[in-house]
Design a protein around this motif. Structure first.
Motif, mmCIF file in Angstrom:
data_model
loop_
_atom_site.group_PDB
_atom_site.id
_atom_site.type_symbol
_atom_site.label_atom_id
_atom_site.label_comp_id
_atom_site.label_asym_id
_atom_site.label_seq_id
_atom_site.Cartn_x
_atom_site.Cartn_y
_atom_site.Cartn_z
ATOM 1 N N SER A 62 -2.769 -3.780 4.948
ATOM 2 C CA SER A 62 -3.920 -4.691 5.005
ATOM 3 C C SER A 62 -3.578 -6.037 4.375
ATOM 4 O O SER A 62 -3.997 -7.091 4.863
ATOM 5 C CB SER A 62 -5.122 -4.099 4.268
ATOM 6 N N GLU A 63 -2.818 -5.989 3.282
ATOM 7 C CA GLU A 63 -2.428 -7.245 2.630
ATOM 8 C C GLU A 63 -1.536 -8.067 3.567
ATOM 9 O O GLU A 63 -1.697 -9.279 3.690
ATOM 10 C CB GLU A 63 -1.670 -6.958 1.329
ATOM 11 N N ILE A 64 -0.607 -7.379 4.216
ATOM 12 C CA ILE A 64 0.347 -8.082 5.081
ATOM 13 C C ILE A 64 -0.349 -8.630 6.334
ATOM 14 O O ILE A 64 -0.178 -9.790 6.699
ATOM 15 C CB ILE A 64 1.516 -7.128 5.480
ATOM 16 N N ASP A 92 0.286 -15.005 -2.076
ATOM 17 C CA ASP A 92 -0.168 -13.909 -2.954
ATOM 18 C C ASP A 92 -0.375 -12.629 -2.166
ATOM 19 O O ASP A 92 -0.015 -11.541 -2.605
ATOM 20 C CB ASP A 92 -1.536 -14.231 -3.584
ATOM 21 N N GLU A 93 -1.000 -12.767 -0.992
ATOM 22 C CA GLU A 93 -1.296 -11.566 -0.194
ATOM 23 C C GLU A 93 0.011 -10.867 0.203
ATOM 24 O O GLU A 93 0.098 -9.642 0.165
ATOM 25 C CB GLU A 93 -2.113 -11.900 1.062
ATOM 26 N N GLY A 94 1.017 -11.666 0.553
ATOM 27 C CA GLY A 94 2.330 -11.080 0.855
ATOM 28 C C GLY A 94 2.864 -10.333 -0.359
ATOM 29 O O GLY A 94 3.385 -9.214 -0.244
ATOM 30 N N GLY A 95 2.693 -10.939 -1.531
ATOM 31 C CA GLY A 95 3.143 -10.296 -2.779
ATOM 32 C C GLY A 95 2.397 -8.987 -3.017
ATOM 33 O O GLY A 95 2.992 -7.978 -3.411
ATOM 34 N N HIS A 96 1.094 -8.987 -2.751
ATOM 35 C CA HIS A 96 0.313 -7.756 -2.942
ATOM 36 C C HIS A 96 0.876 -6.642 -2.061
ATOM 37 O O HIS A 96 1.012 -5.499 -2.481
ATOM 38 C CB HIS A 96 -1.164 -7.969 -2.568
ATOM 39 N N GLY A 97 1.189 -7.016 -0.827
ATOM 40 C CA GLY A 97 1.759 -6.022 0.086
ATOM 41 C C GLY A 97 3.046 -5.441 -0.508
ATOM 42 O O GLY A 97 3.244 -4.226 -0.494
ATOM 43 N N GLU A 175 -5.315 -11.839 -9.139
ATOM 44 C CA GLU A 175 -5.086 -12.840 -8.095
ATOM 45 C C GLU A 175 -6.251 -12.884 -7.101
ATOM 46 O O GLU A 175 -6.626 -13.948 -6.626
ATOM 47 C CB GLU A 175 -3.743 -12.566 -7.404
ATOM 48 N N GLU A 176 -6.830 -11.716 -6.836
ATOM 49 C CA GLU A 176 -7.978 -11.694 -5.912
ATOM 50 C C GLU A 176 -9.127 -12.527 -6.466
ATOM 51 O O GLU A 176 -9.886 -13.121 -5.715
ATOM 52 C CB GLU A 176 -8.464 -10.261 -5.659
ATOM 53 N N SER A 177 -9.255 -12.531 -7.778
ATOM 54 C CA SER A 177 -10.392 -13.271 -8.320
ATOM 55 C C SER A 177 -10.175 -14.785 -8.161
ATOM 56 O O SER A 177 -11.119 -15.523 -7.900
ATOM 57 C CB SER A 177 -10.708 -12.801 -9.745
HETATM 58 FE FE LIG Z 1 -4.700 -9.299 -1.641
#
Ligand SMILES: [Fe+2]
Ligand SMILES: [Fe+2]
Length: 332
Positions: A62-64, A92-97, A175-177
């Motif tokens: 989902s992050e990716i 950031d989203e890539g990092g979360h993935g 990071e989401e915040s």
């Molecule tokens: Fe995320």
């Protein structure tokens, strides 16, 4: 019957093995009930491992995939400041993935297996990312509502019983915040300083994203198939409906400050419950999108497949470099 053909000695062995298994399960549950973290090398029931692999890999996907709807606007951001913020967010989203793939790998599943499951359409990812980003206002509304809903869902995961997942989620939530705030702030600027057309663009984006955001909490508790066991295992801490209600309650005030309306005629304060009542969610739409029939399912998957194929030379180069380095080290 099978048991009749076993000797008494064999039967005793089976019973002892069953008792052993039950003992391990009880001890495992006791650790969870005591609030202990389960670590990757600890014994865990096969079903607990399987549930976590499914949930964490689905979260990573989902992050990716979540990078795509907003990535679509990086080259068209209205100012350099907004472009820099959006770039940072998508990165950031890539990092979360990546943290999440790494957390799933500790459970014995390989990165290649997870990638294959995503690219062949076998694995699911959050269906919110199968909706299109039609205007710049969508970027702000995704930050406000989609990242806002993600935070609501993910903060309880920082206390999830599986240590590597819980620890990854602490950083992800911080990071989401930032993501939620940048989205809300960008909408505030448009609503306070924008033209009538720009304000209408925000309202239109809110109208399109509101209901899919509520669907992000998953099916109603009465129909949620994995919920009970996940609660007992400390993977899930709050029910889908509880979190959805919390989200609605928070958003009503935020919408007021922003000066937009939420597209739900049944949204009304319920004094007795101390919560906002809201209208019926179109679960047929939800299941349609989950089943692959959302507005962008095919496009999202095709983009990921293309990215994987076009990135083959990078993976090859990295592997060639690594083996050269090893060879040099061995020769030294
Ligand atoms: Fe995320
Ligand atoms: Fe985010």
């Amino acid at each position: 019957m099978y048991t009749q053909s076993m000797s008494l000695e064999q039967q005793a062995q089976v019973q002892a093995a069953n008792a052993d298994e039950q003992g391990r399960l009880d001890a495992f549950q006791a650790r969870i009930d005591a609030g202990e973290f389960i670590e990757a090398k600890d014994w865990m029931p096969a079903a607990y491992r399987k549930t976590l692999v499914r949930q964490i890999s689905q979260h990573a996907h989902s992050e990716i995939v979540g990078m795509l709807p907003e990535g679509n606007w990086i080259s068209r951001a209205p100012t350099l400041k907004r472009k820099a913020i959006l770039l940072a967010k998508v990165q950031d989203e890539g990092g979360h993935g990546l943290y999440l793939y790494a957390a799933a790998e500790t459970l014995g599943v390989s990165r290649d297996e997870m990638t294959e499951a995503l690219l062949t359409g076998k694995a699911k990812y959050s269906s919110i990312f199968n909706y299109p980003t039609l205007t710049w206002a969508d970027v702000g509304v995704i930050g406000w509502l989609v990242d806002g809903a993600a935070i609501m869902n993910q903060v309880p995961l920082c206390r999830c019983s599986f240590g590597p997942y819980a620890r990854a989620m602490i950083r992800v939530c911080r990071e989401e915040s930032f993501h939620q705030r940048q989205g809300y702030e960008s909408l505030l600027v448009i609503m306070q300083e924008g033209t009538a057309a720009q304000k209408a663009m925000v309202q239109d984006a809110v109208n399109r994203w509101w209901w899919p955001s509520l669907m992000m909490f998953g099916p109603p508790d009465s129909e949620s198939q994995h919920s009970d066991q996940s609660m007992r295992w400390g993977i899930k801490r709050n029910s889908n409906d509880e979190l959805r209600q919390k989200f609605v309650d928070a958003c009503v005030d935020q919408a007021k400050v922003l000066g937009v309306s939420l597209p739900d005629p049944d949204l009304v304060w319920n004094e007795a419950r101390g919560h906002w009542d809201f209208g019926a969610i179109d679960w047929d739409e939800f299941w349609r999108v989950v089943g692959g029939e959302g507005p962008c399912n095919r496009e999202r998957l095709a983009t990921r497949v293309r990215a994987w194929e076009e990135g083959a030379w990078v993976r090859d180069a990295a592997l060639a470099f690594a083996s050269k380095k090893h060879a040099l080290k061995d020769a030294a």
